[in-house]
Design a protein around this motif. Structure first.
Motif, mmCIF file in Angstrom:
data_model
loop_
_atom_site.group_PDB
_atom_site.id
_atom_site.type_symbol
_atom_site.label_atom_id
_atom_site.label_comp_id
_atom_site.label_asym_id
_atom_site.label_seq_id
_atom_site.Cartn_x
_atom_site.Cartn_y
_atom_site.Cartn_z
ATOM 1 N N VAL A 148 0.854 -1.187 0.000
ATOM 2 C CA VAL A 148 0.000 0.000 0.000
ATOM 3 C C VAL A 148 0.890 1.237 0.000
ATOM 4 C CG1 VAL A 148 -1.789 1.246 1.262
ATOM 5 C CG2 VAL A 148 -1.776 -1.268 1.285
ATOM 6 N N CYS A 149 0.632 2.134 -0.948
ATOM 7 C CA CYS A 149 1.407 3.374 -1.005
ATOM 8 C C CYS A 149 1.044 4.251 0.183
ATOM 9 C CB CYS A 149 1.119 4.112 -2.307
ATOM 10 S SG CYS A 149 1.891 5.747 -2.316
ATOM 11 N N ARG A 150 2.054 4.811 0.837
ATOM 12 C CA ARG A 150 1.804 5.628 2.030
ATOM 13 C C ARG A 150 2.159 7.092 1.791
ATOM 14 N NH1 ARG A 150 6.420 2.406 4.336
ATOM 15 N NH2 ARG A 150 8.229 3.438 3.456
ATOM 16 N N ASN A 151 2.525 7.447 0.537
ATOM 17 C CA ASN A 151 2.945 8.829 0.294
ATOM 18 C C ASN A 151 1.751 9.784 0.242
ATOM 19 O OD1 ASN A 151 6.071 8.601 -1.544
ATOM 20 N ND2 ASN A 151 5.632 8.693 0.614
ATOM 21 N N ILE A 152 2.076 11.073 0.057
ATOM 22 C CA ILE A 152 1.104 12.132 0.341
ATOM 23 C C ILE A 152 -0.231 11.988 -0.388
ATOM 24 C CG2 ILE A 152 2.171 13.777 -1.292
ATOM 25 C CD1 ILE A 152 0.736 14.715 2.127
ATOM 26 N N SER A 153 -0.215 11.751 -1.710
ATOM 27 C CA SER A 153 -1.497 11.698 -2.437
ATOM 28 C C SER A 153 -2.345 10.541 -1.925
ATOM 29 C CB SER A 153 -1.272 11.525 -3.943
ATOM 30 O OG SER A 153 -0.549 12.605 -4.436
ATOM 31 N N CYS A 154 -1.729 9.405 -1.728
ATOM 32 C CA CYS A 154 -2.464 8.243 -1.243
ATOM 33 C C CYS A 154 -2.892 8.438 0.209
ATOM 34 C CB CYS A 154 -1.626 6.979 -1.434
ATOM 35 S SG CYS A 154 -1.463 6.540 -3.176
ATOM 36 N N CYS A 162 5.952 6.143 -2.861
ATOM 37 C CA CYS A 162 5.123 6.443 -4.037
ATOM 38 C C CYS A 162 5.296 5.414 -5.159
ATOM 39 C CB CYS A 162 5.478 7.828 -4.559
ATOM 40 S SG CYS A 162 4.518 8.279 -6.009
ATOM 41 N N LEU A 163 4.164 4.930 -5.644
ATOM 42 C CA LEU A 163 4.181 3.928 -6.713
ATOM 43 C C LEU A 163 4.070 4.581 -8.088
ATOM 44 C CD1 LEU A 163 1.885 1.290 -4.963
ATOM 45 C CD2 LEU A 163 4.317 1.000 -5.486
ATOM 46 N N GLY A 164 4.056 5.898 -8.111
ATOM 47 C CA GLY A 164 4.070 6.613 -9.391
ATOM 48 C C GLY A 164 2.712 6.662 -10.075
ATOM 49 N N ALA A 165 1.649 6.444 -9.328
ATOM 50 C CA ALA A 165 0.307 6.496 -9.916
ATOM 51 C C ALA A 165 -0.559 7.433 -9.068
ATOM 52 C CB ALA A 165 -0.292 5.094 -9.985
ATOM 53 N N CYS A 166 0.029 8.554 -8.643
ATOM 54 C CA CYS A 166 -0.609 9.439 -7.657
ATOM 55 C C CYS A 166 -1.972 9.950 -8.125
ATOM 56 C CB CYS A 166 0.288 10.633 -7.350
ATOM 57 S SG CYS A 166 2.019 10.211 -7.233
ATOM 58 N N PRO A 204 -6.157 6.256 -3.787
ATOM 59 C CA PRO A 204 -5.040 5.506 -3.206
ATOM 60 C C PRO A 204 -4.740 4.233 -4.018
ATOM 61 C CG PRO A 204 -7.025 5.087 -1.938
ATOM 62 C CD PRO A 204 -7.407 6.051 -3.036
ATOM 63 N N VAL A 205 -3.473 3.866 -3.993
ATOM 64 C CA VAL A 205 -2.996 2.794 -4.857
ATOM 65 C C VAL A 205 -2.374 1.678 -4.016
ATOM 66 C CG1 VAL A 205 -1.444 2.228 -6.768
ATOM 67 C CG2 VAL A 205 -2.449 4.504 -6.628
ATOM 68 N N MET A 206 -2.619 0.453 -4.439
ATOM 69 C CA MET A 206 -1.956 -0.696 -3.830
ATOM 70 C C MET A 206 -1.397 -1.562 -4.953
ATOM 71 S SD MET A 206 -3.452 -3.671 -1.300
ATOM 72 C CE MET A 206 -4.592 -4.421 -2.446
HETATM 73 S S1 FES Z 1 1.513 9.017 -3.615
HETATM 74 FE FE1 FES Z 1 0.686 7.038 -3.897
HETATM 75 S S2 FES Z 1 1.138 6.556 -5.929
HETATM 76 FE FE2 FES Z 1 2.146 8.450 -5.597
#
Ligand code: FES
Length: 163
Positions: A82-88, A124-128, A132-134
């Motif tokens: 699970v992406c934990r970066n800002i957008s997600c 970040c998985l690059g799909a912001c 949210p992205v997993m």
């Molecule tokens: S912040 Fe989740 S894919 Fe970039």
């Protein structure tokens, strides 16, 4: 499955190396090959690759530890990342992680006893734009919510993982 530096792997590795102007440029593609074969990149695989590419072991290890796509331990059949970066994070990733922790009875980094699931949070998985992205193994699931995630878990439990 433990990694073995077989003649077959060496031949495959030479073909991959030949696509690049320098052998060390094949490091990431070869690490991906190893992970595809064994599910993770063990210490002995890093050693073997360092020898094969005539690189210091420390350089191979640095690459493996930098990229979260490389597993350093065996994982479950489904590796849930699970992406934990800002957008997600803003789009509810923490709720998804909480749901997974509760449903699977796992802390991050853990694997279920049946060997089906490993849970991780990643950068970040690059799909912001689709947060949210997993990522599950090599597939992305985007614009997730708790209902979609629960359905996805059931699909995986019953061997019906769909993209
Ligand atoms: S912040 Fe989740 S894919 Fe970039």
């Amino acid at each position: 499955m433990a990694f073995k530096l077989t003649e077959e792997f060496k031949t495959r590795a030479e073909k991959i190396c030949a696509k690049y102007p320098r052998r060390d440029a094949a490091l990431i593609p070869l690490l991906q090959e190893i992970q595809k074969e064994t599910g993770y990149v063990a210490e002995e695989a890093m050693d073997a690759l360092a020898l094969l590419l005539e690189l210091p072991y420390s350089r191979v290890k640095a690459v493996v530890t930098f990229y979260t796509m490389f597993n350093r331990e065996p994982t479950g059949k489904y590796h849930l990342q699970v992406c934990r970066n800002i957008s997600c994070h803003m789009a509810g990733a923490e709720g998804l992680l909480a749901l997974l922790r509760a449903k699977l009875g796992l802390a991050e980094g853990g694997t279920t006893k049946d060997g089906l699931f490993t849970l991780s949070s990643v950068e970040c998985l690059g799909a912001c734009g689709s947060a949210p992205v997993m990522q599950v193994n090599d597939k992305y699931f985007e614009k997730l919510d708790e209902a979609k995630l629960s359905a996805l878990l059931e699909d995986m439990r019953h061997g019906r993982l769909q993209h």
